[in-house]
Every structure is written in structure tokens, then in C-alpha cells.
Design an enzyme around this catalytic site. Sequence first.
Site, PDB file in Angstrom:
ATOM      1  N   HIS A  72      -3.455  83.826  12.074  1.00  0.00           N
ATOM      2  CA  HIS A  72      -3.266  84.779  11.075  1.00  0.00           C
ATOM      3  C   HIS A  72      -4.782  85.029  10.194  1.00  0.00           C
ATOM      4  O   HIS A  72      -5.423  84.021  10.226  1.00  0.00           O
ATOM      5  CB  HIS A  72      -2.442  84.049  10.089  1.00  0.00           C
ATOM      6  CG  HIS A  72      -1.175  84.032  10.332  1.00  0.00           C
ATOM      7  ND1 HIS A  72      -0.039  84.028   9.367  1.00  0.00           N
ATOM      8  CD2 HIS A  72      -0.462  84.372  11.494  1.00  0.00           C
ATOM      9  CE1 HIS A  72       1.114  84.104   9.875  1.00  0.00           C
ATOM     10  NE2 HIS A  72       0.968  84.438  11.297  1.00  0.00           N
ATOM     11  N   TYR A 201       2.971  84.506  -0.328  1.00  0.00           N
ATOM     12  CA  TYR A 201       3.239  83.197  -1.656  1.00  0.00           C
ATOM     13  C   TYR A 201       3.441  84.105  -2.715  1.00  0.00           C
ATOM     14  O   TYR A 201       2.873  85.344  -2.968  1.00  0.00           O
ATOM     15  CB  TYR A 201       1.764  82.509  -1.883  1.00  0.00           C
ATOM     16  CG  TYR A 201       1.397  81.676  -0.891  1.00  0.00           C
ATOM     17  CD1 TYR A 201       0.913  82.073   0.340  1.00  0.00           C
ATOM     18  CD2 TYR A 201       1.913  80.275  -0.875  1.00  0.00           C
ATOM     19  CE1 TYR A 201       0.459  81.239   1.408  1.00  0.00           C
ATOM     20  CE2 TYR A 201       1.391  79.403   0.017  1.00  0.00           C
ATOM     21  CZ  TYR A 201       0.525  79.780   1.405  1.00  0.00           C
ATOM     22  OH  TYR A 201       0.218  78.795   2.316  1.00  0.00           O
ATOM     23  N   PRO A 293       2.695  71.023  -0.846  1.00  0.00           N
ATOM     24  CA  PRO A 293       2.531  71.919   0.426  1.00  0.00           C
ATOM     25  C   PRO A 293       1.881  73.363   0.045  1.00  0.00           C
ATOM     26  O   PRO A 293       1.747  73.983   0.880  1.00  0.00           O
ATOM     27  CB  PRO A 293       3.832  71.899   0.968  1.00  0.00           C
ATOM     28  CG  PRO A 293       4.827  71.648  -0.382  1.00  0.00           C
ATOM     29  CD  PRO A 293       4.169  70.736  -1.144  1.00  0.00           C
TER      30      PRO A 293
END
Length: 390
Positions: A72, A201, A293
Amino acid sequence: MRTQVAIVGSGPSGLLLGRLLTAAGIDNVILERTSKEHVLGRVRAGVLEQGTVSLLDEAGAAGRLHREGLPHDGFSIAFSGRLHRIDLHGLTGGRRVTVYGQTEMAHDLMDLRNSDGATSVYEASDVEPHDFDTNAPFVTYSKDGITRRLDCDFIAGCDGSHGICPRSVPQKAVQHYERGYPFGWLGILVERPPVDHELIYVNHERGFALCSMRSHTRSRYYVQCPLDDRVEDWPDQRFWDEIRRRLPEAAAGHVTVGPSFEKSIAPLRSSVTEPMRFGRLFLVGDAAHIVPPTGAKGLNLAVSDVRYLFDALVEFYREGSEAGIDAYSAKALARVWKAERFSWWMTNTLHRFPETGPFGRRIQEAELDYLSRSEAASTAVAENYVGLPY
Ligand code: APR
Ligand code: PHB
């Protein structure tokens, strides 16, 4: 039984350290409380920093990773109805991350350990480190109802945040740093293509969300939820409705709905134990530190700890020097705290904190607006996300 390095725990830390030591001709034994199946059954994140990939290469454990892992070059942050892409590759001089499930990494390392013929004892109960303040430490454990003793030169506590090693160090010699968060992550796995080819996100007034993946056909999603929510409170339809409400419209339209085959809720916390070395006992990975996380740092910090400890042990056995061993804790903690800071910043910037009120929300919006318009700010995020130097 005797070995050079006793490793407590067969998670990523223990398995990678064991593989590197075996390849370096340093004898080691892994003692694991649960079964192989249990270790491999855990669903965990898998965004690997370039340093992690490099160390897996060095361990000869990256073959499948290079075949099946997803490189990525960036990820996006969605806020105020828009998407801002963090160009990892462009902002860090060509570096990237690789998406590859932690379970797959554990599988690869276990297969190698089998072919190495190195000793792992699974379902070892009552594991306990002893005399690690001397040069003759040992570990006791029970297997098949028989109490056994493993004499060694060093003990690597790779047994995670609830392990026996972090609980066995002299508590008066330890400084704990802890930060809890007032919410959890509800995560699902679904055999459907991901929303996008990169991670998204989400900062939304209803709460954080994350669109991730395990492959081109398997997706991993998370939504922020109250700490006291239960999985039963979240039937699939509610989850899909919520994740699409939190995503910008363009992305929401690309969500491919399907039946989840894994669903769980996990709390978030930051914690660090200092120091990470007690005589001949070393704490490694989650046994020493936990990160939320949000920054995808947990596995990668375990790997950098392993790098430092492995190098120190090789120096000891090959050169008779204790310099690396003496430096392990300070060196590991210097990198741990930078990843703790980044994970804390990502968590504070992307989640909904009701207690900080409208002012806190506006600060988050200003932070993200600044990030989207400043190459310097985006570069800071990018270099932390791909992993700071070891
Ligand atoms: N005796 C033997 N084994 C133990 C004991 C014990 N008393 N207590 C725990 N263990 C084992 C656990 O069963 C587990 O397999 O130690 C292992 C610890 O593995 P992890 O918790 O995965 O920790 P670590 O190897 O440091 O990996 C850190 O993996 O779990 C993720 O979120 C974590 O990404 C992070 C990374
Ligand atoms: C995941 O794919 O499980 C994942 C990815 C990135 C994160 C956290 C979890 O920051």
C-alpha cells in the site's frame, strides 16, 4: 532440559525471535500456554511496516508475504464529508506498508520452526521464570501433568500483556504508564471486496470507523462503539448501516455488504512498562507495551523489540559483549514511546470524545483541515505510519 534462550510465548514476538535465533545457531525453546490452533485462531491486524518486512526477509519468512501481501502506497482519512489521502510513497521517499494478516505471519513462522526442528512446547501450563537476577536463570512449567525445568542463559518474555513474565518482574523496580479510552472497536470480517484499494480511517460525529482488508476478496471493518456494547447489540444490518453513515457518500456507495463471519468488540488502551530488562529476563512486544490499534503499531513494535534483542544476543554469544543487552531496554523504549505518541495522536484525532464537547470536535476538525493542507503535517503522519527508523 537446557537451552540458551527460553522464549515464553508463541505469538509474533516469540516466533520471530525463535526463528532468528535458530538461523543464527543459538539454541532456543518456546513455551506456549495455549495450543497451536488457538494461536493461529486469533484475528489480529496486519499492516506491516517496511522494517517488519525487512526483518521477515532476513528471517527467511517472507516468501508468502511477498506473494500474497498487498503493498500500500497510501491511505485516506475521511472527515467533514471529504477524503484526504496520505501519500506514503510520495511523502517518505518511496516507502510503503504491506497489508498481510498477522495470523498468516504466525503460520509462516510456525511452519519454519517445524522445518527447523526447533523445540516448541504448546499447552505448557504454570510457566514461571526463576533466578533471572542471576547468570543461571531457569523456567519451570507443567506438561502432561509433569512439572519440568528448563535451564537457560536468558529468558525472553514474549508472553503478551497478561503474561507471567511481566507479572514476575520486581514490581518495585517497574514504572507503569497507562491510558485507557472511553470506547471500544467493534470489528467484523466479511468475504467481500474492500471499499477501496487502500485503507480509509474515518473521523465522524457519530464516531470513528475504519475500512481495511485482508485480501482483494476479504474485508475488515471497524466502528467505534460504547465500551459496554455487546456483539449481540450489533446485528450485521446495523453494522452496515452505521459504517455507511460514517463514510463520505462516494465511499459509502462502494461498500459491498455481506454476512460477517467474525465479529468482536475490543477495548483500546495505551500502556508501557519500564524498564524492559531485568537481569537475564527481557520483556518483548505486548509483554512490555500496548498501543491502541489506530496507528497499526502493535505488531510492528513487537518486531522492532525482536530486532534489538536478537542483535544483542548474537553480540553476546559471538563477541562475549553485554553492551547490546545493557542497551536493549533504553533502545527499545525510545522507539516504543514514539509509536505510543503516534497511536495516541491518531486515536485522539479520529475518535469521538463526548467529554471534550463541541470545542474538542472543532479542534479535531482544525487538526484534520491543517493536515489536509500542509505537506509538512502529512509528511509527519506518513513517516510515522510507514515506521520510524530502528
Ligand atoms: N505462559 C506461556 N505462554 C503465555 C503465557 C504464559 N503464562 N501468557 C501468555 N502466553 C502466550 C499467549 O498465549 C500468546 O500466544 O504468549 C503469547 C503472546 O502473544 P501476543 O499477545 O500476540 O504478543 P506478541 O507476540 O508480543 O505480539 C504482539 O500481536 O497479539 C498481537 O496486538 C498484538 O499486534 C500485537 C502483537
Ligand atoms: C486491520 O486491518 O485489522 C487494521 C488496519 C489498520 C489499523 C488497525 C487495524 O490501524
